[in-house]
Scaffold this active site. Structure first.
Site, PDB file in Angstrom:
ATOM      1  N   CYS A 205       0.829  -1.202   0.000  1.00  0.00           N
ATOM      2  CA  CYS A 205       0.000   0.000   0.000  1.00  0.00           C
ATOM      3  C   CYS A 205       0.870   1.260   0.000  1.00  0.00           C
ATOM      4  O   CYS A 205       1.480   1.550  -1.021  1.00  0.00           O
ATOM      5  CB  CYS A 205      -1.008  -0.041   1.149  1.00  0.00           C
TER       6      CYS A 205
ATOM      7  N   HIS B 284      -3.590  -5.082   0.194  1.00  0.00           N
ATOM      8  CA  HIS B 284      -3.021  -5.616   1.440  1.00  0.00           C
ATOM      9  C   HIS B 284      -3.051  -7.144   1.439  1.00  0.00           C
ATOM     10  O   HIS B 284      -4.021  -7.735   1.925  1.00  0.00           O
ATOM     11  CB  HIS B 284      -3.825  -5.102   2.638  1.00  0.00           C
TER      12      HIS B 284
ATOM     13  N   GLU C 260      -1.566  -9.121   3.334  1.00  0.00           N
ATOM     14  CA  GLU C 260      -1.521  -9.649   4.713  1.00  0.00           C
ATOM     15  C   GLU C 260      -2.912  -9.940   5.262  1.00  0.00           C
ATOM     16  O   GLU C 260      -3.048 -10.717   6.212  1.00  0.00           O
ATOM     17  CB  GLU C 260      -0.758  -8.674   5.627  1.00  0.00           C
TER      18      GLU C 260
HETATM   19  N1  GLN Z   1      -2.010   6.706   2.644  1.00  0.00           N
HETATM   20  C1  GLN Z   1      -2.098   5.957   1.457  1.00  0.00           C
HETATM   21  C2  GLN Z   1      -3.434   6.120   0.765  1.00  0.00           C
HETATM   22  O1  GLN Z   1      -4.383   6.512   1.363  1.00  0.00           O
HETATM   23  C3  GLN Z   1      -1.797   4.493   1.717  1.00  0.00           C
HETATM   24  C4  GLN Z   1      -2.799   3.827   2.607  1.00  0.00           C
HETATM   25  C5  GLN Z   1      -2.302   2.533   3.207  1.00  0.00           C
HETATM   26  O2  GLN Z   1      -1.099   2.273   3.238  1.00  0.00           O
HETATM   27  N2  GLN Z   1      -3.203   1.724   3.726  1.00  0.00           N
HETATM   28  O3  GLN Z   1      -3.555   5.851  -0.403  1.00  0.00           O
END
Ligand code: GLN
Length: 537
Positions: A383, A509, A511
Protein backbone atom coordinates in the site's frame (compact mmCIF):
# COMPACT_ATOMS: atom_id res chain seq x y z
CA UNK A 1 -30.18 -27.80 14.41
CA UNK A 2 -30.99 -24.32 15.80
CA UNK A 3 -27.96 -22.05 16.10
CA UNK A 4 -26.35 -22.07 19.53
CA UNK A 5 -24.72 -19.00 21.03
CA UNK A 6 -21.53 -18.67 23.03
CA UNK A 7 -20.71 -15.39 24.74
CA UNK A 8 -17.15 -14.65 25.79
CA UNK A 9 -16.66 -11.95 28.41
CA UNK A 10 -13.56 -10.77 30.19
CA UNK A 11 -12.75 -9.61 33.68
CA UNK A 12 -9.94 -8.37 35.96
CA UNK A 13 -7.95 -6.73 33.17
CA UNK A 14 -7.90 -6.21 29.45
CA UNK A 15 -5.38 -7.92 27.15
CA UNK A 16 -6.06 -11.41 28.50
CA UNK A 17 -6.52 -12.69 24.97
CA UNK A 18 -10.28 -13.12 24.59
CA UNK A 19 -9.83 -12.98 20.83
CA UNK A 20 -7.37 -15.87 20.81
CA UNK A 21 -9.47 -17.95 23.22
CA UNK A 22 -12.57 -17.35 21.09
CA UNK A 23 -10.70 -18.22 17.90
CA UNK A 24 -9.18 -21.33 19.49
CA UNK A 25 -12.53 -22.60 20.74
CA UNK A 26 -14.02 -21.92 17.31
CA UNK A 27 -11.17 -23.86 15.73
CA UNK A 28 -11.81 -26.88 17.96
CA UNK A 29 -15.52 -26.85 17.22
CA UNK A 30 -14.88 -26.40 13.52
CA UNK A 31 -12.44 -29.30 13.63
CA UNK A 32 -15.29 -31.43 14.98
CA UNK A 33 -17.43 -30.60 11.96
CA UNK A 34 -19.54 -27.72 13.27
CA UNK A 35 -19.88 -24.57 11.21
CA UNK A 36 -18.83 -21.70 13.42
CA UNK A 37 -18.42 -17.96 13.16
CA UNK A 38 -17.16 -15.39 15.62
CA UNK A 39 -18.29 -11.82 16.06
CA UNK A 40 -16.87 -9.02 18.13
CA UNK A 41 -18.94 -6.41 19.97
CA UNK A 42 -16.85 -3.41 20.99
CA UNK A 43 -18.04 -0.93 23.61
CA UNK A 44 -16.45 2.22 22.15
CA UNK A 45 -18.46 4.96 20.46
CA UNK A 46 -16.60 5.11 17.14
CA UNK A 47 -18.81 3.65 14.42
CA UNK A 48 -15.83 1.48 13.47
CA UNK A 49 -12.08 1.51 14.14
CA UNK A 50 -11.37 2.98 10.68
CA UNK A 51 -10.84 6.46 12.06
CA UNK A 52 -8.68 5.29 14.97
CA UNK A 53 -4.95 5.82 15.13
CA UNK A 54 -3.24 2.40 15.17
CA UNK A 55 -1.70 3.34 18.54
CA UNK A 56 -5.21 3.11 20.05
CA UNK A 57 -6.23 -0.50 19.36
CA UNK A 58 -3.65 -1.71 16.84
CA UNK A 59 -4.25 -2.54 13.22
CA UNK A 60 -7.54 -1.93 11.48
CA UNK A 61 -8.53 -5.20 9.80
CA UNK A 62 -10.46 -4.95 6.53
CA UNK A 63 -12.96 -7.63 5.47
CA UNK A 64 -13.91 -8.78 1.97
CA UNK A 65 -17.01 -6.57 2.00
CA UNK A 66 -14.92 -3.54 2.95
CA UNK A 67 -15.70 -3.23 6.65
CA UNK A 68 -12.98 -1.61 8.75
CA UNK A 69 -12.88 -3.76 11.86
CA UNK A 70 -11.11 -4.74 15.06
CA UNK A 71 -7.88 -6.70 14.69
CA UNK A 72 -9.43 -9.71 16.44
CA UNK A 73 -11.36 -10.40 13.23
CA UNK A 74 -7.98 -11.06 11.66
CA UNK A 75 -7.38 -13.79 14.24
CA UNK A 76 -10.81 -15.27 13.55
CA UNK A 77 -10.02 -15.51 9.84
CA UNK A 78 -6.48 -16.79 10.33
CA UNK A 79 -7.66 -19.55 12.68
CA UNK A 80 -10.87 -20.55 10.90
CA UNK A 81 -9.88 -19.89 7.30
CA UNK A 82 -13.36 -18.47 6.74
CA UNK A 83 -13.93 -14.82 5.79
CA UNK A 84 -15.77 -12.45 8.13
CA UNK A 85 -17.90 -9.45 7.14
CA UNK A 86 -19.35 -6.19 8.39
CA UNK A 87 -21.85 -8.13 10.50
CA UNK A 88 -18.99 -9.67 12.51
CA UNK A 89 -17.99 -6.40 14.17
CA UNK A 90 -20.42 -4.13 15.97
CA UNK A 91 -19.63 -1.12 18.15
CA UNK A 92 -21.67 0.92 20.62
CA UNK A 93 -21.42 3.74 18.08
CA UNK A 94 -23.08 1.63 15.40
CA UNK A 95 -25.87 0.56 17.77
CA UNK A 96 -26.66 4.12 18.86
CA UNK A 97 -26.37 5.44 15.32
CA UNK A 98 -29.01 2.99 14.18
CA UNK A 99 -31.36 3.72 17.09
CA UNK A 100 -30.99 7.50 16.75
CA UNK A 101 -31.58 7.33 13.00
CA UNK A 102 -34.75 5.31 13.65
CA UNK A 103 -35.84 7.85 16.24
CA UNK A 104 -35.44 10.71 13.74
CA UNK A 105 -37.58 8.77 11.30
CA UNK A 106 -40.31 8.51 13.90
CA UNK A 107 -40.03 4.75 14.13
CA UNK A 108 -40.61 4.72 17.89
CA UNK A 109 -44.11 6.28 17.52
CA UNK A 110 -43.73 8.92 20.19
CA UNK A 111 -42.19 6.67 22.83
CA UNK A 112 -39.29 7.71 25.05
CA UNK A 113 -36.19 6.03 23.58
CA UNK A 114 -34.09 4.40 26.32
CA UNK A 115 -31.05 2.21 26.87
CA UNK A 116 -33.41 -0.53 28.00
CA UNK A 117 -35.22 -1.66 25.92
CA UNK A 118 -34.26 0.21 22.75
CA UNK A 119 -30.49 0.02 22.86
CA UNK A 120 -30.51 -3.51 24.28
CA UNK A 121 -33.07 -4.60 21.67
CA UNK A 122 -30.79 -3.37 18.92
CA UNK A 123 -27.82 -5.17 20.52
CA UNK A 124 -29.86 -8.38 20.69
CA UNK A 125 -30.96 -8.01 17.07
CA UNK A 126 -27.31 -7.78 16.02
CA UNK A 127 -26.24 -10.62 18.33
CA UNK A 128 -28.69 -12.90 16.50
CA UNK A 129 -28.11 -11.65 12.97
CA UNK A 130 -25.40 -14.07 11.84
CA UNK A 131 -27.15 -16.98 13.53
CA UNK A 132 -30.34 -16.24 11.59
CA UNK A 133 -28.56 -16.65 8.27
CA UNK A 134 -28.88 -20.40 8.79
CA UNK A 135 -25.23 -20.83 7.86
CA UNK A 136 -23.89 -21.52 11.32
CA UNK A 137 -24.38 -24.16 14.00
CA UNK A 138 -22.61 -21.97 16.51
CA UNK A 139 -22.05 -18.21 16.81
CA UNK A 140 -19.39 -17.08 19.25
CA UNK A 141 -19.66 -13.48 20.40
CA UNK A 142 -16.69 -11.83 22.01
CA UNK A 143 -17.72 -8.86 24.15
CA UNK A 144 -14.89 -6.33 24.13
CA UNK A 145 -13.72 -4.52 27.26
CA UNK A 146 -13.98 -5.67 30.86
CA UNK A 147 -16.97 -6.63 32.96
CA UNK A 148 -17.61 -3.76 35.38
CA UNK A 149 -16.78 -1.04 32.83
CA UNK A 150 -19.62 1.44 32.48
CA UNK A 151 -19.53 1.20 28.71
CA UNK A 152 -19.95 -2.57 28.50
CA UNK A 153 -23.04 -2.65 30.73
CA UNK A 154 -25.65 -2.51 27.90
CA UNK A 155 -23.92 -5.46 26.18
CA UNK A 156 -23.93 -7.56 29.35
CA UNK A 157 -27.56 -6.62 29.93
CA UNK A 158 -28.43 -7.68 26.38
CA UNK A 159 -26.67 -11.01 26.94
CA UNK A 160 -28.67 -11.49 30.15
CA UNK A 161 -31.97 -10.88 28.36
CA UNK A 162 -31.07 -12.97 25.37
CA UNK A 163 -29.99 -16.00 27.42
CA UNK A 164 -33.33 -15.94 29.13
CA UNK A 165 -35.18 -15.64 25.83
CA UNK A 166 -33.16 -18.38 24.14
CA UNK A 167 -33.82 -20.81 26.98
CA UNK A 168 -31.71 -23.47 28.69
CA UNK A 169 -28.90 -25.17 26.80
CA UNK A 170 -29.17 -22.73 23.90
CA UNK A 171 -26.33 -20.48 25.01
CA UNK A 172 -23.33 -20.51 27.26
CA UNK A 173 -21.12 -17.87 28.80
CA UNK A 174 -17.37 -18.21 29.04
CA UNK A 175 -15.68 -15.70 31.30
CA UNK A 176 -11.99 -15.05 30.92
CA UNK A 177 -10.15 -13.97 34.05
CA UNK A 178 -6.68 -13.68 35.51
CA UNK A 179 -5.21 -15.77 38.30
CA UNK A 180 -2.13 -13.74 39.22
CA UNK A 181 0.94 -15.09 40.97
CA UNK A 182 2.12 -13.06 43.94
CA UNK A 183 5.85 -13.49 44.17
CA UNK A 184 6.15 -12.24 47.74
CA UNK A 185 3.50 -14.68 48.92
CA UNK A 186 4.65 -17.41 46.55
CA UNK A 187 1.02 -18.09 45.66
CA UNK A 188 -1.54 -17.96 42.89
CA UNK A 189 -4.44 -15.73 43.89
CA UNK A 190 -8.10 -16.40 43.11
CA UNK A 191 -9.67 -13.27 44.63
CA UNK A 192 -9.60 -11.17 41.43
CA UNK A 193 -11.46 -14.00 39.66
CA UNK A 194 -14.02 -14.23 42.44
CA UNK A 195 -14.62 -10.48 42.27
CA UNK A 196 -14.99 -10.36 38.54
CA UNK A 197 -17.42 -13.29 38.52
CA UNK A 198 -19.36 -11.51 41.23
CA UNK A 199 -19.53 -8.38 39.05
CA UNK A 200 -20.85 -10.44 36.18
CA UNK A 201 -23.38 -12.24 38.40
CA UNK A 202 -24.59 -8.92 39.80
CA UNK A 203 -25.43 -7.97 36.24
CA UNK A 204 -27.52 -11.16 36.05
CA UNK A 205 -25.13 -13.27 34.03
CA UNK A 206 -23.78 -16.45 35.62
CA UNK A 207 -20.82 -17.80 33.65
CA UNK A 208 -20.83 -21.50 32.78
CA UNK A 209 -17.12 -21.81 32.17
CA UNK A 210 -14.15 -19.87 33.49
CA UNK A 211 -10.98 -19.64 31.49
CA UNK A 212 -8.26 -18.57 33.90
CA UNK A 213 -5.14 -16.98 32.47
CA UNK A 214 -2.16 -17.83 34.60
CA UNK A 215 1.61 -17.86 34.44
CA UNK A 216 1.72 -21.11 36.44
CA UNK A 217 -0.35 -24.28 36.40
CA UNK A 218 -3.45 -24.02 38.58
CA UNK A 219 -3.49 -26.96 41.03
CA UNK A 220 -6.63 -29.01 41.71
CA UNK A 221 -7.34 -27.48 45.12
CA UNK A 222 -7.30 -23.99 43.65
CA UNK A 223 -9.62 -25.05 40.85
CA UNK A 224 -11.99 -26.42 43.49
CA UNK A 225 -11.85 -23.17 45.38
CA UNK A 226 -12.61 -21.14 42.25
CA UNK A 227 -15.48 -23.50 41.39
CA UNK A 228 -16.92 -23.20 44.89
CA UNK A 229 -16.85 -19.41 45.02
CA UNK A 230 -17.95 -18.84 41.43
CA UNK A 231 -20.80 -21.38 41.02
CA UNK A 232 -19.20 -23.37 38.25
CA UNK A 233 -18.34 -27.05 38.02
CA UNK A 234 -14.74 -27.81 38.82
CA UNK A 235 -14.19 -29.28 35.37
CA UNK A 236 -15.38 -25.97 33.94
CA UNK A 237 -12.46 -24.13 35.50
CA UNK A 238 -10.11 -24.09 32.56
CA UNK A 239 -6.49 -23.13 32.91
CA UNK A 240 -4.93 -21.01 30.17
CA UNK A 241 -1.17 -20.81 30.52
CA UNK A 242 1.00 -18.37 28.60
CA UNK A 243 1.78 -19.99 25.28
CA UNK A 244 4.89 -19.86 23.16
CA UNK A 245 2.73 -19.08 20.13
CA UNK A 246 -0.91 -18.07 19.80
CA UNK A 247 -1.26 -21.06 17.47
CA UNK A 248 -0.59 -23.40 20.43
CA UNK A 249 -3.72 -22.20 22.18
CA UNK A 250 -6.23 -24.48 20.38
CA UNK A 251 -4.19 -27.49 21.49
CA UNK A 252 -3.88 -26.19 25.04
CA UNK A 253 -7.64 -25.64 25.16
CA UNK A 254 -8.18 -29.12 23.80
CA UNK A 255 -6.03 -30.53 26.58
CA UNK A 256 -8.16 -28.65 29.10
CA UNK A 257 -11.30 -29.97 27.33
CA UNK A 258 -12.81 -26.53 26.75
CA UNK A 259 -14.58 -27.82 23.64
CA UNK A 260 -16.07 -30.78 25.54
CA UNK A 261 -17.39 -28.54 28.28
CA UNK A 262 -19.07 -26.34 25.69
CA UNK A 263 -20.55 -29.31 23.86
CA UNK A 264 -21.97 -30.71 27.05
CA UNK A 265 -23.29 -27.34 28.23
CA UNK A 266 -25.02 -26.67 24.88
CA UNK A 267 -26.20 -30.27 24.50
CA UNK A 268 -24.61 -30.36 21.06
CA UNK A 269 -24.59 -33.65 19.17
CA UNK A 270 -21.28 -35.33 19.95
CA UNK A 271 -19.57 -35.28 16.59
CA UNK A 272 -16.19 -36.83 15.89
CA UNK A 273 -13.07 -35.97 17.86
CA UNK A 274 -11.54 -32.79 16.47
CA UNK A 275 -9.36 -33.39 13.44
CA UNK A 276 -6.37 -31.13 14.00
CA UNK A 277 -3.90 -32.89 11.69
CA UNK A 278 -3.22 -29.95 9.40
CA UNK A 279 -3.02 -27.59 12.35
CA UNK A 280 -0.44 -29.83 14.05
CA UNK A 281 1.48 -30.14 10.83
CA UNK A 282 1.66 -26.35 10.64
CA UNK A 283 2.89 -26.19 14.24
CA UNK A 284 5.49 -28.84 13.49
CA UNK A 285 6.92 -26.80 10.66
CA UNK A 286 6.67 -23.59 12.66
CA UNK A 287 8.64 -25.04 15.55
CA UNK A 288 11.31 -26.90 13.62
CA UNK A 289 12.74 -24.41 11.17
CA UNK A 290 15.80 -25.42 9.20
CA UNK A 291 16.52 -21.92 7.88
CA UNK A 292 16.54 -18.44 9.29
CA UNK A 293 16.17 -15.00 7.70
CA UNK A 294 16.23 -11.42 8.91
CA UNK A 295 13.55 -9.16 7.51
CA UNK A 296 13.24 -5.46 8.28
CA UNK A 297 9.78 -4.04 8.74
CA UNK A 298 10.01 -0.32 8.05
CA UNK A 299 7.05 1.60 9.40
CA UNK A 300 6.11 4.47 11.64
CA UNK A 301 4.04 2.63 14.24
CA UNK A 302 6.76 0.10 15.11
CA UNK A 303 6.65 0.87 18.85
CA UNK A 304 3.33 -1.01 18.82
CA UNK A 305 3.74 -4.24 16.86
CA UNK A 306 -0.07 -4.76 17.05
CA UNK A 307 -0.30 -1.98 14.47
CA UNK A 308 1.12 -4.49 11.97
CA UNK A 309 -0.57 -7.60 13.37
CA UNK A 310 -1.60 -9.18 10.07
CA UNK A 311 1.83 -8.60 8.52
CA UNK A 312 3.55 -10.27 11.47
CA UNK A 313 1.17 -13.23 11.34
CA UNK A 314 1.62 -13.53 7.56
CA UNK A 315 5.36 -13.88 8.15
CA UNK A 316 4.65 -16.63 10.68
CA UNK A 317 2.48 -18.51 8.16
CA UNK A 318 4.99 -18.02 5.32
CA UNK A 319 7.93 -18.88 7.59
CA UNK A 320 6.29 -22.13 8.67
CA UNK A 321 5.52 -23.01 5.07
CA UNK A 322 9.19 -22.55 4.18
CA UNK A 323 10.36 -24.13 7.46
CA UNK A 324 12.22 -20.92 8.03
CA UNK A 325 12.40 -18.74 11.11
CA UNK A 326 11.64 -15.14 10.19
CA UNK A 327 13.27 -12.62 12.52
CA UNK A 328 11.59 -9.26 12.18
CA UNK A 329 13.73 -6.21 12.78
CA UNK A 330 11.48 -3.27 13.56
CA UNK A 331 12.69 -0.06 11.97
CA UNK A 332 11.18 3.31 12.80
CA UNK A 333 11.02 4.98 9.40
CA UNK A 334 11.36 8.44 10.98
CA UNK A 335 14.89 7.50 12.02
CA UNK A 336 16.10 6.37 8.59
CA UNK A 337 18.29 8.81 6.63
CA UNK A 338 20.53 8.49 3.58
CA UNK A 339 23.52 8.39 5.94
CA UNK A 340 22.37 5.64 8.28
CA UNK A 341 20.25 3.51 5.96
CA UNK A 342 23.11 1.10 5.13
CA UNK A 343 23.84 0.55 8.81
CA UNK A 344 20.19 0.23 9.73
CA UNK A 345 19.49 -2.35 7.03
CA UNK A 346 22.78 -4.20 7.27
CA UNK A 347 22.38 -7.96 7.61
CA UNK A 348 18.80 -7.86 6.26
CA UNK A 349 17.73 -10.56 3.81
CA UNK A 350 14.56 -8.72 2.92
CA UNK A 351 12.84 -5.41 3.59
CA UNK A 352 9.13 -4.74 3.86
CA UNK A 353 7.90 -1.16 3.68
CA UNK A 354 4.62 -0.99 5.53
CA UNK A 355 1.26 0.64 4.90
CA UNK A 356 0.54 3.99 6.50
CA UNK A 357 -0.88 7.45 6.25
CA UNK A 358 0.57 10.95 6.27
CA UNK A 359 3.92 12.60 5.98
CA UNK A 360 5.66 11.37 9.15
CA UNK A 361 8.36 8.83 8.34
CA UNK A 362 7.78 9.03 4.59
CA UNK A 363 11.32 10.18 3.71
CA UNK A 364 12.85 7.33 5.68
CA UNK A 365 10.72 4.85 3.75
CA UNK A 366 12.00 6.33 0.48
CA UNK A 367 15.59 5.87 1.70
CA UNK A 368 14.89 2.25 2.59
CA UNK A 369 13.45 1.61 -0.88
CA UNK A 370 16.43 3.25 -2.59
CA UNK A 371 18.82 1.12 -0.57
CA UNK A 372 17.16 -2.21 -1.37
CA UNK A 373 16.69 -1.28 -5.03
CA UNK A 374 20.37 -0.44 -5.44
CA UNK A 375 21.61 -3.38 -3.39
CA UNK A 376 19.44 -6.16 -4.80
CA UNK A 377 17.82 -6.94 -1.45
CA UNK A 378 14.38 -8.58 -1.73
CA UNK A 379 11.66 -6.00 -1.24
CA UNK A 380 7.94 -6.16 -0.58
CA UNK A 381 5.99 -2.91 -0.52
CA UNK A 382 2.44 -2.81 0.76
CA UNK A 383 0.00 0.00 0.00
CA UNK A 384 1.89 3.12 1.13
CA UNK A 385 4.97 0.90 0.68
CA UNK A 386 4.13 0.54 -3.00
CA UNK A 387 3.52 4.26 -3.30
CA UNK A 388 6.97 4.84 -1.78
CA UNK A 389 8.52 2.48 -4.32
CA UNK A 390 6.92 4.47 -7.15
CA UNK A 391 7.93 7.87 -5.78
CA UNK A 392 11.50 6.72 -5.12
CA UNK A 393 11.79 5.36 -8.65
CA UNK A 394 10.48 8.62 -10.11
CA UNK A 395 12.90 10.71 -8.09
CA UNK A 396 16.06 8.65 -8.40
CA UNK A 397 15.74 6.68 -11.64
CA UNK A 398 13.54 8.88 -13.79
CA UNK A 399 15.19 11.98 -12.32
CA UNK A 400 11.88 13.75 -11.75
CA UNK A 401 12.77 16.33 -9.14
CA UNK A 402 10.34 16.67 -6.25
CA UNK A 403 8.22 13.81 -7.56
CA UNK A 404 5.81 12.90 -4.76
CA UNK A 405 2.48 11.65 -3.62
CA UNK A 406 -0.02 14.49 -3.34
CA UNK A 407 -0.84 13.09 0.10
CA UNK A 408 2.57 14.37 1.27
CA UNK A 409 3.07 17.27 -1.15
CA UNK A 410 -0.11 18.62 -2.72
CA UNK A 411 1.86 21.05 -4.93
CA UNK A 412 4.38 18.61 -6.39
CA UNK A 413 5.22 19.14 -10.07
CA UNK A 414 5.14 15.33 -10.50
CA UNK A 415 2.15 13.76 -8.75
CA UNK A 416 3.29 10.15 -9.19
CA UNK A 417 0.72 9.12 -6.61
CA UNK A 418 -2.48 11.10 -6.69
CA UNK A 419 -5.94 11.10 -5.17
CA UNK A 420 -8.26 8.65 -6.90
CA UNK A 421 -10.89 10.30 -9.08
CA UNK A 422 -13.79 9.12 -6.93
CA UNK A 423 -12.05 10.43 -3.77
CA UNK A 424 -11.85 14.02 -4.94
CA UNK A 425 -15.28 15.07 -3.67
CA UNK A 426 -15.05 13.04 -0.46
CA UNK A 427 -14.95 15.13 2.72
CA UNK A 428 -16.05 12.62 5.38
CA UNK A 429 -13.27 10.53 6.90
CA UNK A 430 -15.10 7.44 8.18
CA UNK A 431 -15.64 4.50 5.83
CA UNK A 432 -14.88 6.50 2.68
CA UNK A 433 -11.63 4.97 1.40
CA UNK A 434 -11.42 2.41 -1.38
CA UNK A 435 -12.20 -0.55 0.86
CA UNK A 436 -12.49 -4.29 0.56
CA UNK A 437 -12.05 -6.82 -2.18
CA UNK A 438 -11.37 -5.85 -5.80
CA UNK A 439 -10.34 -7.89 -8.81
CA UNK A 440 -6.85 -7.66 -10.23
CA UNK A 441 -5.45 -9.10 -13.44
CA UNK A 442 -1.81 -10.20 -13.38
CA UNK A 443 0.28 -10.05 -16.55
CA UNK A 444 1.47 -13.41 -17.86
CA UNK A 445 5.22 -13.77 -17.63
CA UNK A 446 5.52 -11.36 -14.69
CA UNK A 447 6.94 -12.20 -11.30
CA UNK A 448 3.53 -11.53 -9.76
CA UNK A 449 1.96 -14.06 -12.11
CA UNK A 450 4.51 -16.70 -11.24
CA UNK A 451 4.04 -15.99 -7.52
CA UNK A 452 0.27 -16.49 -7.64
CA UNK A 453 0.35 -19.10 -10.38
CA UNK A 454 -2.70 -17.51 -12.04
CA UNK A 455 -3.81 -14.24 -13.60
CA UNK A 456 -7.16 -13.52 -11.96
CA UNK A 457 -6.94 -12.64 -8.30
CA UNK A 458 -8.90 -10.59 -5.78
CA UNK A 459 -7.29 -8.70 -2.91
CA UNK A 460 -8.41 -6.31 -0.18
CA UNK A 461 -7.82 -2.58 -0.23
CA UNK A 462 -7.73 0.43 2.07
CA UNK A 463 -6.47 3.63 0.49
CA UNK A 464 -7.40 6.96 -1.11
CA UNK A 465 -4.43 7.51 -3.41
CA UNK A 466 -3.36 5.62 -6.53
CA UNK A 467 -0.56 5.34 -9.05
CA UNK A 468 -0.92 8.10 -11.65
CA UNK A 469 -1.17 6.35 -15.03
CA UNK A 470 0.20 9.42 -16.83
CA UNK A 471 3.62 8.23 -15.69
CA UNK A 472 3.16 4.56 -16.54
CA UNK A 473 4.90 4.59 -19.92
CA UNK A 474 8.00 6.31 -18.48
CA UNK A 475 8.10 3.82 -15.61
CA UNK A 476 7.85 0.79 -17.87
CA UNK A 477 10.46 2.12 -20.23
CA UNK A 478 12.88 2.43 -17.32
CA UNK A 479 12.20 -1.09 -16.03
CA UNK A 480 9.47 -0.66 -13.42
CA UNK A 481 6.48 -2.60 -14.73
CA UNK A 482 2.85 -2.49 -13.74
CA UNK A 483 2.06 -6.20 -13.64
CA UNK A 484 -1.25 -6.14 -11.80
CA UNK A 485 -4.12 -4.00 -13.04
CA UNK A 486 -7.71 -3.64 -11.92
CA UNK A 487 -9.61 -4.83 -15.01
CA UNK A 488 -12.53 -2.41 -14.50
CA UNK A 489 -10.78 0.82 -13.64
CA UNK A 490 -7.25 0.38 -14.97
CA UNK A 491 -5.83 1.22 -11.53
CA UNK A 492 -2.30 -0.08 -11.02
CA UNK A 493 -2.30 -2.74 -8.31
CA UNK A 494 1.16 -4.31 -8.57
CA UNK A 495 4.49 -2.92 -9.70
CA UNK A 496 7.73 -4.84 -10.01
CA UNK A 497 11.27 -4.08 -11.02
CA UNK A 498 12.75 -6.04 -13.90
CA UNK A 499 16.44 -5.75 -13.09
CA UNK A 500 16.20 -6.93 -9.53
CA UNK A 501 16.08 -10.39 -7.94
CA UNK A 502 12.81 -9.70 -6.08
CA UNK A 503 11.21 -6.27 -5.96
CA UNK A 504 7.41 -6.44 -5.81
CA UNK A 505 4.96 -3.91 -4.43
CA UNK A 506 1.18 -4.00 -4.17
CA UNK A 507 -1.42 -1.31 -3.71
CA UNK A 508 -3.58 -3.86 -1.88
CA UNK A 509 -3.02 -5.62 1.44
CA UNK A 510 -2.01 -9.26 0.95
CA UNK A 511 -1.52 -9.65 4.71
CA UNK A 512 -5.30 -9.53 5.22
CA UNK A 513 -5.81 -12.83 3.43
CA UNK A 514 -3.04 -14.99 4.85
CA UNK A 515 -4.25 -17.81 7.10
CA UNK A 516 -2.67 -20.81 8.80
CA UNK A 517 -4.07 -23.15 6.15
CA UNK A 518 -3.56 -20.73 3.24
CA UNK A 519 -0.36 -18.77 3.73
CA UNK A 520 -0.32 -15.88 1.28
CA UNK A 521 1.78 -16.55 -1.86
CA UNK A 522 3.37 -13.09 -1.82
CA UNK A 523 4.67 -13.65 1.70
CA UNK A 524 5.64 -17.25 0.97
CA UNK A 525 7.70 -16.23 -2.05
CA UNK A 526 9.11 -13.14 -0.36
CA UNK A 527 10.42 -15.27 2.50
CA UNK A 528 11.79 -17.72 -0.08
CA UNK A 529 13.58 -14.84 -1.84
CA UNK A 530 15.00 -13.74 1.50
CA UNK A 531 16.24 -17.32 2.09
CA UNK A 532 17.99 -17.25 -1.28
CA UNK A 533 19.51 -13.90 -0.41
CA UNK A 534 20.74 -15.26 2.92
CA UNK A 535 22.31 -18.28 1.21
CA UNK A 536 24.06 -16.27 -1.47
CA UNK A 537 25.61 -14.02 1.18
N1 GLN B 1 -2.01 6.71 2.64
C1 GLN B 1 -2.10 5.96 1.46
C2 GLN B 1 -3.43 6.12 0.76
O1 GLN B 1 -4.38 6.51 1.36
C3 GLN B 1 -1.80 4.49 1.72
C4 GLN B 1 -2.80 3.83 2.61
C5 GLN B 1 -2.30 2.53 3.21
O2 GLN B 1 -1.10 2.27 3.24
N2 GLN B 1 -3.20 1.72 3.73
O3 GLN B 1 -3.55 5.85 -0.40
Amino acid sequence: MATKYIFVTGGVTSSLGKGIISASLAKLLQARGFSVTIQKFDPYINIDPGTLNPYEHGECFVTEDGAETDLDLGHYERFLNVPTSQANNVTTGRIYYHVITQERQGAYLGKTVQVIPHITDEIKRRLLLLGQSGEYDIVITEIGGCVGDIESLPFIEAVRQLRWELGVNESCVIHLTLVPYLKAAGELKTKPTQHSVRDLSEAGVQPDILVCRSEYPIPADLRKKIALFCNVKVNSVIESLDAESIYDVPLLMRKEKLDERVISKLKLPHKAEPNLDSWKEFLGRLKNPTDEVNIALVGKYVELPDAYKSIVESFIHAGAYNECKVNIKWIQSEHVTDENVAAMLSGMDGVLVAPGFGERGFRGKLEAVRFVRENNIPFLGICLGMQCAAVEFAQNVLGLQNAASTEMDPNTPHPIIDLMEDQKEVTQKGGTMRLGSYACELKKGSKAYSIYGKSKITERHRHRYEFNNNYLAAFEEAGMHATGINPETGLVEVIELQQHPWFVAAQYHPELKSTVLNPHPLFVKFVKAAMNHAKSN
